[in-house]
Design an enzyme around this catalytic site. Sequence first.
Site, PDB file in Angstrom:
ATOM      1  CB  THR A 174      32.404  -7.597  35.439  1.00 45.18           C
ATOM      2  OG1 THR A 174      31.820  -8.036  36.649  1.00 45.18           O
ATOM      3  CG2 THR A 174      33.488  -6.604  35.740  1.00 45.18           C
ATOM      4  NE  ARG A 214      32.870 -11.974  45.800  1.00 49.50           N
ATOM      5  CZ  ARG A 214      33.084 -11.589  44.552  1.00 49.50           C
ATOM      6  NH1 ARG A 214      32.449 -10.545  44.059  1.00 49.50           N
ATOM      7  NH2 ARG A 214      33.913 -12.247  43.777  1.00 49.50           N
ATOM      8  N   GLY A 256      34.713  -8.252  45.588  1.00 50.65           N
ATOM      9  CA  GLY A 256      35.458  -8.990  44.571  1.00 50.65           C
ATOM     10  C   GLY A 256      36.798  -8.325  44.284  1.00 50.65           C
ATOM     11  CB  THR A 296      35.844  -9.651  33.734  1.00 55.65           C
ATOM     12  OG1 THR A 296      34.599 -10.323  33.958  1.00 55.65           O
ATOM     13  CG2 THR A 296      36.409 -10.079  32.391  1.00 55.65           C
ATOM     14  N   GLY A 297      35.967 -11.941  36.007  1.00 54.59           N
ATOM     15  CA  GLY A 297      35.945 -13.368  36.310  1.00 54.59           C
ATOM     16  C   GLY A 297      35.670 -13.568  37.783  1.00 54.59           C
ATOM     17  N   GLY A 307      36.330 -13.163  41.171  1.00 53.57           N
ATOM     18  CA  GLY A 307      37.195 -12.190  41.817  1.00 53.57           C
ATOM     19  C   GLY A 307      38.182 -12.802  42.796  1.00 53.57           C
TER      20      GLY A 307
END
Length: 308
Positions: free
Chosen positions: A177, A205, A207, A228-229, A231
């Site tokens: 991302t 879905r 995030g 980032t990661g 969500g």
Amino acid sequence: MKNQYSLMIHGGAENSTKSEADKLRYQDILLEVLQQGREILKKGGNAIQAVERCAILLEDNPLFNAGCGSVLDEKGKVEMDAAIMDGRDLSAGAVAGISYFANPIRLARLVMTESQHVMLIGEGAMRFADICGLQRMPEEYFITPERVEELKQVKLLGEVLLDYDQARQEEANKYGTIGAVALDVNGNLAAATSTGGLINKKFGRLGDSPIIGAGVFADNETCGVSATGYGEDFIRTVLSKRVSDMIEFKNYNAQKAAKAAIEYLVRKVNGRGGIIVIDKAGHCACQYTTKHLIHAFIEKGGESVCRF
Ligand code: ASP
């Protein structure tokens, strides 16, 4: 803080190990993007302009999980999320679950400036993009053979992934991302985040990236943040707003606030990912729980630095 600008960009949190050659490739790209952002800020351009420009350049690069490099959902489709926020007046724009448009961050900015809303999703967001004159791209622009193969591999494992590493496929490509945070010479902060989400995510879905306060936040009185990661972890902890709150209520700087927020993320939900932060004084910080968070920054008009 006046007269000095700061800029940070990231290309996602990940657990994979990059070869030296890959690192150089990423470094070249990030430094080039940073340079373009610098040109804007150096000339007195707005933080919001700088973060939008950097995000667009990253969305246009297939190496990253945003725009044309977006990962595929369980149906093999691209559904992108993005948000942008202006720290001057907390105005914000977000889009979620959109396809076909090359630059979701541009659409997010249009939602902010040309609509009375903060977030538009799916069909409605795409109709708004048509009205604004943004061009639809063919599916092939997003769906590359590599992405199809990547989804196939992840489906075999029955997982929903940030990158391939959890699948222990060390030699496979990894993507991230993207995000940007800037402080301009007039003391204005802005932040932007854009993503294709998680590989093999459920159709529909969303995030954290389009959720103000979770994946993005900017307030001139505190800081700008891009996350980032996974969500879900960032939504549950409202992590980007938490960083801002640390600065506002505890008087922390970017470094201390980022560290405290990531500790909270781990302690409360065993969260996975990271953040980039610039505080109102122009300090840059980056904290993450993954092995890497590819990022680059200019602190207070200084030299460009890239880190993994
Ligand atoms: N945070 C994004 C999401 O959960 C994914 C990422 O950062 O790579 O959609």
